[in-house]
Design a protein around this motif. Structure first.
Motif, short mmCIF file in Angstrom:
data_model
loop_
_atom_site.label_atom_id
_atom_site.label_comp_id
_atom_site.label_asym_id
_atom_site.label_seq_id
_atom_site.Cartn_x
_atom_site.Cartn_y
_atom_site.Cartn_z
N GLU A 35 0.89 -1.17 0.05
CA GLU A 35 0.14 0.07 -0.08
C GLU A 35 0.80 1.31 -0.04
O GLU A 35 0.54 2.33 -0.68
CB GLU A 35 -0.90 -0.17 1.27
N ILE A 36 2.00 1.16 0.95
CA ILE A 36 2.81 2.35 0.82
C ILE A 36 3.51 2.74 -0.68
O ILE A 36 3.52 3.80 -1.12
CB ILE A 36 3.77 2.30 1.88
N GLU A 37 3.76 1.51 -1.30
CA GLU A 37 4.29 1.40 -2.74
C GLU A 37 3.31 2.20 -3.55
O GLU A 37 3.76 2.84 -4.47
CB GLU A 37 4.82 -0.01 -3.21
N ALA A 38 2.11 1.55 -3.45
CA ALA A 38 1.00 2.09 -4.24
C ALA A 38 0.73 3.59 -4.18
O ALA A 38 0.56 4.27 -5.28
CB ALA A 38 -0.32 1.29 -4.28
N ARG A 39 0.99 4.02 -3.23
CA ARG A 39 0.60 5.43 -2.57
C ARG A 39 1.71 6.52 -3.09
O ARG A 39 1.41 7.38 -3.35
CB ARG A 39 0.25 5.54 -1.26
N THR A 40 3.03 5.91 -2.91
CA THR A 40 4.02 6.86 -3.33
C THR A 40 4.62 6.61 -4.77
O THR A 40 5.26 7.50 -5.26
CB THR A 40 5.30 6.56 -2.22
N GLY A 41 4.23 5.47 -5.29
CA GLY A 41 4.60 5.23 -6.69
C GLY A 41 6.17 4.98 -6.72
O GLY A 41 6.71 4.64 -7.77
N LYS A 43 9.24 1.67 -4.85
CA LYS A 43 9.48 0.53 -3.94
C LYS A 43 9.73 0.98 -2.69
O LYS A 43 10.41 2.27 -2.31
CB LYS A 43 10.39 -0.17 -4.72
N VAL A 44 9.73 0.34 -1.65
CA VAL A 44 10.18 0.41 -0.21
C VAL A 44 11.61 0.73 -0.22
O VAL A 44 11.98 1.66 0.76
CB VAL A 44 9.63 -0.68 0.76
N SER A 45 12.17 0.02 -0.93
CA SER A 45 13.79 0.17 -0.88
C SER A 45 14.17 1.46 -1.42
O SER A 45 15.24 1.82 -1.00
CB SER A 45 14.33 -1.01 -1.94
N THR A 46 13.33 2.15 -2.06
CA THR A 46 13.76 3.57 -2.66
C THR A 46 13.26 4.38 -1.54
O THR A 46 14.03 5.41 -1.53
CB THR A 46 12.83 3.86 -4.11
N ILE A 47 12.28 4.25 -0.62
CA ILE A 47 12.01 5.00 0.28
C ILE A 47 13.11 5.00 1.12
O ILE A 47 13.55 6.09 1.84
CB ILE A 47 10.51 4.72 0.69
N PHE A 48 13.53 3.73 1.49
CA PHE A 48 14.78 3.59 2.34
C PHE A 48 15.79 4.49 1.99
O PHE A 48 16.52 4.98 2.75
CB PHE A 48 15.00 2.09 2.57
N GLU A 49 16.17 4.55 0.56
CA GLU A 49 17.40 5.16 0.11
C GLU A 49 17.29 6.65 0.15
O GLU A 49 18.23 7.06 0.63
CB GLU A 49 17.50 4.57 -1.35
N ILE A 50 16.15 7.21 0.08
CA ILE A 50 15.83 8.70 0.05
C ILE A 50 15.72 9.24 1.49
O ILE A 50 16.02 10.22 1.72
CB ILE A 50 14.71 8.87 -1.04
#
Length: 171
Positions: A35-41, A43-50
């Motif tokens: 759901e987080i991936e769908a809402r942000t567009g 991957k979780v791994s990208t959120i972790f990176e940024i």
């Protein structure tokens, strides 16, 4: 009107078991990470990176707050959701919390080839799983209404165990 919340380590089977439980009971199913991936567009791994783990955990807490207010829902949480005391309180107060407790060797087998697990992108991922389990197991247990030991059985078998446990819990 029921909210079933599945907690446990990455690779415990929360998504697979949750989907099957929801299908059998004609409930909606949501995986927090998906759901987080769908809402942000991304991957979780990208959120972790940024944003780092802290940024991801903030998003996760907002989502848990929103989704635990719903009913007729099966919610598969991320493995680290229990690290935040607010998440533990929300889950405990608003739903039936089921801990899928799976031994670390099985978790390692299930996750060792998965490159989409940011916490395992370390020199010794097997050791990391063992350390995360030691850290999180007491937190999972502290919030769980039901503990299901799993690992080698099939998802359908785990769903039947959960169904029986939830029936007994409701009594």
């Amino acid at each position: 009107m029921v909210l079933v919340i599945l907690i446990g380590m990455m690779g415990a089977g929360k998504t697979t078991v949750g989907r099957e439980y929801a299908r059998r009971h004609r409930m909606r199913f949501i995986d927090c990470d998906h759901e987080i991936e769908a809402r942000t567009g991304v991957k979780v791994s990208t959120i972790f990176e940024i944003e780092g783990e802290e940024g991801f955990r903030r998003r996760e807490t907002q989502l848990v707050d929103e989704l635990t207010r719903e009913s007729d829902l099966v919610l598969a949480t991320g493995g680290g959701v229990v690290l935040n005391p607010d998440n533990r309180a929300m889950m405990s107060e608003r739903g039936i919390v089921v801990y899928l407790n799976v031994p670390t060797p099985v978790l390692w087998e299930r996750t060792r080839h998965d490159r989409n697990r940011p916490l395992l992108q370390v020199p010794n991922p097997r050791e990391r799983i063992e350390n995360l389990y030691r850290e999180r197991d007491p937190l999972y247990r502290s919030v769980a209404d039901i503990i299901v030991d799993g690992g080698r059985g099939n998802p359908g078998g785990m769903v039947r165990v959960i169904e029986k446990a939830i029936e007994n819990f409701k009594k």
